[in-house]
Design a protein around this motif. Structure first.
Motif, PDB file in Angstrom:
ATOM      1  N   ASN A  93      42.672  52.569  12.090  1.00  0.00           N
ATOM      2  CA  ASN A  93      42.078  51.578  11.193  1.00  0.00           C
ATOM      3  C   ASN A  93      41.754  52.218   9.846  1.00  0.00           C
ATOM      4  O   ASN A  93      40.600  52.340   9.452  1.00  0.00           O
ATOM      5  CB  ASN A  93      40.822  50.971  11.826  1.00  0.00           C
ATOM      6  CG  ASN A  93      41.137  49.930  12.884  1.00  0.00           C
ATOM      7  OD1 ASN A  93      41.310  48.755  12.575  1.00  0.00           O
ATOM      8  ND2 ASN A  93      41.239  50.376  14.135  1.00  0.00           N
ATOM      9  N   ALA A 115      44.532  44.627  11.382  1.00  0.00           N
ATOM     10  CA  ALA A 115      44.153  44.755  12.787  1.00  0.00           C
ATOM     11  C   ALA A 115      43.648  43.425  13.320  1.00  0.00           C
ATOM     12  O   ALA A 115      43.326  42.515  12.553  1.00  0.00           O
ATOM     13  CB  ALA A 115      43.078  45.836  12.950  1.00  0.00           C
ATOM     14  N   VAL A 152      45.459  47.932  15.594  1.00  0.00           N
ATOM     15  CA  VAL A 152      46.157  47.894  14.307  1.00  0.00           C
ATOM     16  C   VAL A 152      47.613  47.528  14.571  1.00  0.00           C
ATOM     17  O   VAL A 152      48.241  48.043  15.502  1.00  0.00           O
ATOM     18  CB  VAL A 152      46.078  49.261  13.601  1.00  0.00           C
ATOM     19  CG1 VAL A 152      46.968  49.292  12.363  1.00  0.00           C
ATOM     20  CG2 VAL A 152      44.630  49.575  13.234  1.00  0.00           C
ATOM     21  N   ASN A 201      38.517  52.899  15.844  1.00  0.00           N
ATOM     22  CA  ASN A 201      39.659  53.491  16.541  1.00  0.00           C
ATOM     23  C   ASN A 201      39.322  53.816  17.991  1.00  0.00           C
ATOM     24  O   ASN A 201      38.173  54.122  18.325  1.00  0.00           O
ATOM     25  CB  ASN A 201      40.112  54.773  15.831  1.00  0.00           C
ATOM     26  CG  ASN A 201      40.604  54.506  14.420  1.00  0.00           C
ATOM     27  OD1 ASN A 201      41.091  53.418  14.117  1.00  0.00           O
ATOM     28  ND2 ASN A 201      40.480  55.508  13.556  1.00  0.00           N
ATOM     29  N   THR A 258      45.200  48.813   6.389  1.00  0.00           N
ATOM     30  CA  THR A 258      45.855  48.403   7.634  1.00  0.00           C
ATOM     31  C   THR A 258      45.351  47.039   8.096  1.00  0.00           C
ATOM     32  O   THR A 258      44.241  46.618   7.775  1.00  0.00           O
ATOM     33  CB  THR A 258      45.624  49.429   8.757  1.00  0.00           C
ATOM     34  OG1 THR A 258      44.215  49.609   8.963  1.00  0.00           O
ATOM     35  CG2 THR A 258      46.280  50.753   8.422  1.00  0.00           C
ATOM     36  N   ASN A 263      41.451  46.314   6.724  1.00  0.00           N
ATOM     37  CA  ASN A 263      40.474  47.369   6.443  1.00  0.00           C
ATOM     38  C   ASN A 263      40.504  47.711   4.953  1.00  0.00           C
ATOM     39  O   ASN A 263      41.575  47.950   4.393  1.00  0.00           O
ATOM     40  CB  ASN A 263      40.801  48.620   7.256  1.00  0.00           C
ATOM     41  CG  ASN A 263      40.548  48.441   8.737  1.00  0.00           C
ATOM     42  OD1 ASN A 263      39.409  48.336   9.183  1.00  0.00           O
ATOM     43  ND2 ASN A 263      41.627  48.402   9.525  1.00  0.00           N
ATOM     44  N   TYR A 294      40.248  48.818  18.152  1.00  0.00           N
ATOM     45  CA  TYR A 294      40.700  47.548  17.562  1.00  0.00           C
ATOM     46  C   TYR A 294      42.168  47.720  17.174  1.00  0.00           C
ATOM     47  O   TYR A 294      42.514  48.659  16.456  1.00  0.00           O
ATOM     48  CB  TYR A 294      39.844  47.170  16.350  1.00  0.00           C
ATOM     49  CG  TYR A 294      38.494  46.638  16.756  1.00  0.00           C
ATOM     50  CD1 TYR A 294      38.250  45.270  16.818  1.00  0.00           C
ATOM     51  CD2 TYR A 294      37.460  47.508  17.125  1.00  0.00           C
ATOM     52  CE1 TYR A 294      37.022  44.769  17.215  1.00  0.00           C
ATOM     53  CE2 TYR A 294      36.225  47.013  17.528  1.00  0.00           C
ATOM     54  CZ  TYR A 294      36.016  45.648  17.572  1.00  0.00           C
ATOM     55  OH  TYR A 294      34.797  45.159  17.974  1.00  0.00           O
TER      56      TYR A 294
END
Length: 214
Positions: A119, A125, A159, A150, A123, A142, A157
Protein backbone atom coordinates in the motif's frame (compact mmCIF):
# COMPACT_ATOMS: atom_id res chain seq x y z
CA UNK A 1 -22.90 -2.20 8.87
CA UNK A 2 -20.78 -0.03 11.15
CA UNK A 3 -20.67 3.67 10.42
CA UNK A 4 -17.38 5.07 9.17
CA UNK A 5 -16.95 7.43 12.08
CA UNK A 6 -17.00 4.52 14.54
CA UNK A 7 -14.37 2.45 12.77
CA UNK A 8 -10.65 2.49 13.59
CA UNK A 9 -8.70 4.54 11.08
CA UNK A 10 -7.31 1.49 9.30
CA UNK A 11 -10.73 -0.07 8.67
CA UNK A 12 -12.78 0.73 5.60
CA UNK A 13 -16.49 0.32 5.07
CA UNK A 14 -17.68 -2.08 2.38
CA UNK A 15 -21.26 -3.31 2.60
CA UNK A 16 -21.95 -7.03 2.23
CA UNK A 17 -24.31 -7.88 -0.57
CA UNK A 18 -27.89 -8.91 0.15
CA UNK A 19 -28.00 -10.84 -3.12
CA UNK A 20 -30.32 -13.89 -2.92
CA UNK A 21 -30.83 -13.19 0.78
CA UNK A 22 -27.56 -14.84 1.77
CA UNK A 23 -24.30 -13.74 3.36
CA UNK A 24 -22.31 -16.46 1.65
CA UNK A 25 -19.02 -15.10 0.37
CA UNK A 26 -18.39 -15.25 -3.33
CA UNK A 27 -15.96 -17.89 -4.53
CA UNK A 28 -14.84 -15.85 -7.51
CA UNK A 29 -11.76 -16.97 -9.38
CA UNK A 30 -9.84 -15.26 -12.14
CA UNK A 31 -11.34 -15.34 -15.63
CA UNK A 32 -9.28 -17.53 -17.99
CA UNK A 33 -8.49 -14.63 -20.33
CA UNK A 34 -7.60 -12.10 -17.65
CA UNK A 35 -4.64 -10.02 -18.80
CA UNK A 36 -1.59 -9.64 -16.59
CA UNK A 37 -2.00 -5.87 -16.94
CA UNK A 38 -5.17 -3.96 -17.79
CA UNK A 39 -5.34 -0.18 -18.03
CA UNK A 40 -8.45 1.79 -17.09
CA UNK A 41 -9.20 5.50 -17.32
CA UNK A 42 -11.11 7.08 -14.46
CA UNK A 43 -12.70 10.40 -15.33
CA UNK A 44 -13.54 12.55 -12.30
CA UNK A 45 -14.93 16.01 -11.72
CA UNK A 46 -11.35 17.05 -10.87
CA UNK A 47 -9.64 15.49 -13.89
CA UNK A 48 -8.55 12.16 -15.36
CA UNK A 49 -6.59 9.37 -13.67
CA UNK A 50 -5.04 6.43 -15.53
CA UNK A 51 -4.69 3.20 -13.56
CA UNK A 52 -2.86 -0.03 -14.37
CA UNK A 53 -4.49 -3.12 -12.84
CA UNK A 54 -2.33 -6.08 -11.84
CA UNK A 55 -4.19 -9.20 -12.90
CA UNK A 56 -1.14 -11.35 -12.28
CA UNK A 57 -0.80 -10.57 -8.56
CA UNK A 58 -4.47 -9.88 -7.80
CA UNK A 59 -6.60 -11.94 -10.24
CA UNK A 60 -9.70 -12.23 -8.04
CA UNK A 61 -9.70 -8.54 -7.16
CA UNK A 62 -9.06 -7.33 -10.71
CA UNK A 63 -11.75 -9.63 -12.12
CA UNK A 64 -14.21 -8.26 -9.57
CA UNK A 65 -13.28 -4.63 -10.27
CA UNK A 66 -13.58 -5.08 -14.04
CA UNK A 67 -17.06 -6.57 -13.63
CA UNK A 68 -18.14 -3.30 -12.04
CA UNK A 69 -16.26 -1.27 -14.66
CA UNK A 70 -17.84 -3.14 -17.58
CA UNK A 71 -21.29 -2.76 -16.02
CA UNK A 72 -20.65 1.02 -15.74
CA UNK A 73 -21.41 0.66 -12.03
CA UNK A 74 -19.04 3.44 -11.00
CA UNK A 75 -20.54 6.10 -13.28
CA UNK A 76 -21.77 9.01 -11.15
CA UNK A 77 -20.49 7.71 -7.81
CA UNK A 78 -18.53 9.92 -5.43
CA UNK A 79 -15.35 9.84 -3.39
CA UNK A 80 -17.12 9.69 -0.03
CA UNK A 81 -14.10 9.54 2.29
CA UNK A 82 -11.03 11.74 1.84
CA UNK A 83 -8.08 12.00 4.22
CA UNK A 84 -5.19 14.24 3.18
CA UNK A 85 -2.50 12.18 4.93
CA UNK A 86 -3.97 8.74 4.24
CA UNK A 87 -6.13 7.93 1.19
CA UNK A 88 -9.16 8.83 -0.95
CA UNK A 89 -12.01 6.30 -1.01
CA UNK A 90 -14.89 5.83 -3.43
CA UNK A 91 -16.83 3.30 -5.45
CA UNK A 92 -19.85 2.75 -3.22
CA UNK A 93 -22.02 5.87 -2.85
CA UNK A 94 -24.11 7.89 -5.30
CA UNK A 95 -25.93 11.14 -4.66
CA UNK A 96 -29.68 10.79 -4.06
CA UNK A 97 -31.35 14.15 -3.49
CA UNK A 98 -27.91 15.45 -2.57
CA UNK A 99 -27.30 12.74 0.04
CA UNK A 100 -24.54 10.12 -0.47
CA UNK A 101 -26.44 6.84 -0.65
CA UNK A 102 -24.87 3.40 -0.85
CA UNK A 103 -25.52 1.56 -4.09
CA UNK A 104 -26.42 -2.14 -4.24
CA UNK A 105 -23.41 -4.25 -5.11
CA UNK A 106 -22.29 -7.78 -5.91
CA UNK A 107 -21.30 -10.44 -3.35
CA UNK A 108 -18.01 -9.94 -1.48
CA UNK A 109 -14.75 -11.48 -2.65
CA UNK A 110 -11.80 -13.28 -1.10
CA UNK A 111 -9.14 -10.96 0.29
CA UNK A 112 -5.86 -10.96 -1.66
CA UNK A 113 -3.99 -8.94 0.94
CA UNK A 114 -1.12 -11.45 0.93
CA UNK A 115 -0.25 -10.95 -2.76
CA UNK A 116 2.98 -9.10 -2.02
CA UNK A 117 1.84 -5.72 -3.38
CA UNK A 118 2.33 -2.86 -0.92
CA UNK A 119 0.00 0.00 0.00
CA UNK A 120 2.45 2.59 -1.27
CA UNK A 121 1.57 6.07 -2.50
CA UNK A 122 -0.37 5.91 -5.76
CA UNK A 123 -1.57 2.32 -5.40
CA UNK A 124 -5.18 1.20 -5.68
CA UNK A 125 -6.55 -1.16 -3.01
CA UNK A 126 -9.86 -2.65 -1.93
CA UNK A 127 -11.88 -1.22 0.96
CA UNK A 128 -13.43 -3.63 3.43
CA UNK A 129 -14.61 -4.04 7.03
CA UNK A 130 -12.70 -5.96 9.70
CA UNK A 131 -14.05 -9.10 7.98
CA UNK A 132 -11.15 -10.06 5.68
CA UNK A 133 -13.40 -11.30 2.88
CA UNK A 134 -15.90 -8.42 2.82
CA UNK A 135 -14.68 -6.25 -0.09
CA UNK A 136 -17.25 -5.53 -2.80
CA UNK A 137 -17.09 -2.39 -4.98
CA UNK A 138 -15.37 0.21 -2.81
CA UNK A 139 -11.71 1.02 -3.41
CA UNK A 140 -9.17 3.58 -2.26
CA UNK A 141 -6.05 5.24 -3.61
CA UNK A 142 -3.18 5.60 -1.15
CA UNK A 143 -1.87 9.18 -1.07
CA UNK A 144 1.09 8.26 1.17
CA UNK A 145 2.96 5.03 1.91
CA UNK A 146 0.61 3.18 4.27
CA UNK A 147 2.74 0.34 5.62
CA UNK A 148 0.16 -0.29 8.36
CA UNK A 149 -2.25 -1.61 5.71
CA UNK A 150 0.17 -4.27 4.46
CA UNK A 151 0.07 -7.94 5.39
CA UNK A 152 0.29 -9.21 8.09
CA UNK A 153 -1.24 -6.12 9.74
CA UNK A 154 -5.02 -6.59 9.93
CA UNK A 155 -4.76 -9.38 7.36
CA UNK A 156 -3.59 -6.91 4.72
CA UNK A 157 -5.59 -4.66 2.41
CA UNK A 158 -5.48 -6.01 -1.14
CA UNK A 159 -3.57 -3.80 -3.57
CA UNK A 160 -4.53 -4.50 -7.18
CA UNK A 161 -3.30 -1.57 -9.24
CA UNK A 162 -1.41 1.70 -9.39
CA UNK A 163 -1.86 5.18 -10.80
CA UNK A 164 0.33 5.64 -13.88
CA UNK A 165 -0.91 9.08 -14.90
CA UNK A 166 -2.90 11.78 -13.13
CA UNK A 167 -1.50 11.55 -9.61
CA UNK A 168 -1.75 15.34 -9.54
CA UNK A 169 -5.54 14.88 -9.78
CA UNK A 170 -5.47 12.49 -6.82
CA UNK A 171 -3.43 15.05 -4.88
CA UNK A 172 -5.99 17.71 -5.74
CA UNK A 173 -8.82 15.49 -4.49
CA UNK A 174 -7.01 14.76 -1.22
CA UNK A 175 -6.98 18.51 -0.49
CA UNK A 176 -10.78 18.71 -0.68
CA UNK A 177 -12.37 20.28 2.38
CA UNK A 178 -14.24 17.65 4.40
CA UNK A 179 -16.58 17.41 7.36
CA UNK A 180 -19.10 15.16 9.09
CA UNK A 181 -22.12 14.45 6.88
CA UNK A 182 -25.16 12.21 7.06
CA UNK A 183 -25.01 9.38 4.53
CA UNK A 184 -27.34 6.50 3.75
CA UNK A 185 -25.54 3.18 4.32
CA UNK A 186 -27.00 -0.12 3.15
CA UNK A 187 -27.58 -2.84 5.73
CA UNK A 188 -27.04 -6.58 5.02
CA UNK A 189 -30.80 -6.96 4.47
CA UNK A 190 -30.75 -4.22 1.83
CA UNK A 191 -32.36 -1.49 3.91
CA UNK A 192 -30.81 1.99 3.98
CA UNK A 193 -29.88 3.57 7.29
CA UNK A 194 -28.83 7.22 7.69
CA UNK A 195 -25.95 8.08 9.94
CA UNK A 196 -23.09 10.58 10.41
CA UNK A 197 -19.81 9.88 8.59
CA UNK A 198 -16.52 11.70 8.97
CA UNK A 199 -14.12 12.92 6.27
CA UNK A 200 -16.85 13.45 3.65
CA UNK A 201 -16.05 16.10 0.98
CA UNK A 202 -18.21 19.19 1.43
CA UNK A 203 -18.19 19.66 -2.33
CA UNK A 204 -18.90 16.32 -4.06
CA UNK A 205 -16.03 14.79 -6.00
CA UNK A 206 -17.69 12.79 -8.77
CA UNK A 207 -16.44 9.70 -10.56
CA UNK A 208 -17.83 10.42 -14.02
CA UNK A 209 -16.80 7.05 -15.44
CA UNK A 210 -14.23 4.25 -15.36
CA UNK A 211 -13.51 2.49 -18.66
CA UNK A 212 -10.96 0.05 -20.02
CA UNK A 213 -8.34 1.64 -22.26
CA UNK A 214 -8.17 -0.29 -25.53
Amino acid sequence: MKALFLLPILLFTACKAEDAGTNQKAKDTAAPKLEKRTTVLMKTSEGDVTIELNGEKAPITVTNFLKYVDAKFYDGLVFHRVMDNFMIQGGGFELKDGIPTEKKNNPPIKNEGQNGLKNDRGTLAMARTNDLDSATSQFFINVVDNAGLNYPSNGGYAVFGKVTKGMEVVDQIKKTETGTTYMNSRMPNGDLRPGPHQNVPKKPVIIKSIRRVQ
